[in-house]
Scaffold this motif. Structure first.
Motif, mmCIF file in Angstrom:
data_model
loop_
_atom_site.group_PDB
_atom_site.id
_atom_site.type_symbol
_atom_site.label_atom_id
_atom_site.label_comp_id
_atom_site.label_asym_id
_atom_site.label_seq_id
_atom_site.Cartn_x
_atom_site.Cartn_y
_atom_site.Cartn_z
ATOM 1 N N ALA A 1 162.155 -19.622 127.374
ATOM 2 C CA ALA A 1 162.910 -19.184 128.544
ATOM 3 C C ALA A 1 162.419 -17.823 129.014
ATOM 4 C CB ALA A 1 164.398 -19.139 128.213
ATOM 5 N N ALA A 2 161.962 -16.980 128.087
ATOM 6 C CA ALA A 2 161.437 -15.663 128.466
ATOM 7 C C ALA A 2 160.239 -15.801 129.390
ATOM 8 C CB ALA A 2 161.047 -14.873 127.214
ATOM 9 N N THR A 3 159.405 -16.776 129.147
ATOM 10 C CA THR A 3 158.244 -17.012 130.002
ATOM 11 C C THR A 3 158.666 -17.609 131.330
ATOM 12 O OG1 THR A 3 156.755 -17.266 128.129
ATOM 13 C CG2 THR A 3 156.070 -18.276 130.198
ATOM 14 N N LEU A 4 159.548 -18.603 131.286
ATOM 15 C CA LEU A 4 159.960 -19.261 132.531
ATOM 16 C C LEU A 4 160.779 -18.345 133.433
ATOM 17 C CD1 LEU A 4 160.714 -22.913 131.439
ATOM 18 C CD2 LEU A 4 158.653 -21.954 132.431
ATOM 19 N N LEU B 1 165.711 -19.918 120.075
ATOM 20 C CA LEU B 1 164.943 -19.619 121.273
ATOM 21 C C LEU B 1 165.044 -20.815 122.205
ATOM 22 C CD1 LEU B 1 162.762 -17.637 122.490
ATOM 23 C CD2 LEU B 1 161.078 -19.055 121.325
ATOM 24 N N MET B 2 165.506 -20.611 123.435
ATOM 25 C CA MET B 2 165.584 -21.706 124.394
ATOM 26 C C MET B 2 164.174 -22.060 124.826
ATOM 27 S SD MET B 2 167.660 -23.773 125.710
ATOM 28 C CE MET B 2 167.312 -25.139 126.796
ATOM 29 N N VAL B 3 163.847 -23.362 124.722
ATOM 30 C CA VAL B 3 162.490 -23.828 124.969
ATOM 31 C C VAL B 3 162.511 -24.952 126.001
ATOM 32 C CG1 VAL B 3 160.492 -24.929 123.880
ATOM 33 C CG2 VAL B 3 161.741 -23.149 122.672
ATOM 34 N N ILE C 1 150.024 -26.585 123.304
ATOM 35 C CA ILE C 1 150.090 -25.217 123.802
ATOM 36 C C ILE C 1 151.502 -24.681 123.615
ATOM 37 C CG2 ILE C 1 149.861 -23.754 125.853
ATOM 38 C CD1 ILE C 1 147.888 -25.890 126.929
ATOM 39 N N GLY C 2 151.606 -23.452 123.119
ATOM 40 C CA GLY C 2 152.878 -22.747 123.011
ATOM 41 C C GLY C 2 152.797 -21.467 123.816
ATOM 42 N N ILE C 3 153.814 -21.216 124.649
ATOM 43 C CA ILE C 3 153.788 -20.047 125.531
ATOM 44 C C ILE C 3 155.079 -19.255 125.346
ATOM 45 C CG2 ILE C 3 153.520 -19.242 127.898
ATOM 46 C CD1 ILE C 3 152.440 -22.088 128.550
#
Length: 161
Positions: free
Chosen positions: A67-70, A93-95, A19-21
């Motif tokens: 990071a945008a999601t978190l 992108l920070m993941v 899964i990628g979010i």
């Protein structure tokens, strides 16, 4: 994950779901012409989520969240993967890898990761110690291999989708 383990224990071949979010603004609706309509979401965040789903295979993880999601769920237990420069993208992108909801934050991994991020020479030893106690942890193995190959820092440049 529990269902997959149960099926595998019974001898049923059951693959892993990755899964990628990622979060961002997209266009959602019916697209098409007079003969066909296709309800879909379009936009770069969709492509980025797809790339994150795919990169799990290279990282050894099952789930990656940006990071945008978190930012919208700061209390979610997660550990940093690194700044990923995805193929075809110019900005990293920070993941993060989300952890089980009831899991404690992985403090030992975070300490080692912060040394890695700071390009501290102690990061190699920190990941070696983690690898000794966690031989099956894919992120520990990933960062240890990177450090042993002379890489430093948390930037991971990916050349595949």
């Amino acid at each position: 994950a529990q269902y997959a383990k149960e099926q595998q224990a019974r001898g049923v071949a059951f693959g892993n779901t990755r899964i990628g979010i990622h979060s961002g603004e997209v266009l959602v609706g019916n697209f098409g012409g007079g003969t066909m309509f296709d309800y879909r979401a379009l936009g770069d965040p969709i492509n980025t989520a797809s790339r994150l789903e795919s990169v799990n295979k290279q990282l050894g993880t099952l789930m990656c969240a940006s990071a945008a999601t978190l930012a919208g769920w700061p209390e979610l237990p997660a550990r940093p993967v690194g700044r990923l420069q995805l193929k075809g993208k110019t900005h990293p992108l920070m993941v993060f890898e989300p952890l089980d909801a009831d899991a404690a934050q992985d403090r030992e991994y975070r300490r080692a990761f912060e040394l890695l991020r700071a390009r501290d020479s102690g990061s190699l030893e920190a990941f070696e110690l983690l690898a000794a106690t966690r031989p099956h942890d894919p992120l520990v193995a990933l960062h240890l291999a990177r450090l042993q190959n002379g890489e430093s820092g948390d930037l991971i440049v990916l050349t595949e989708k």
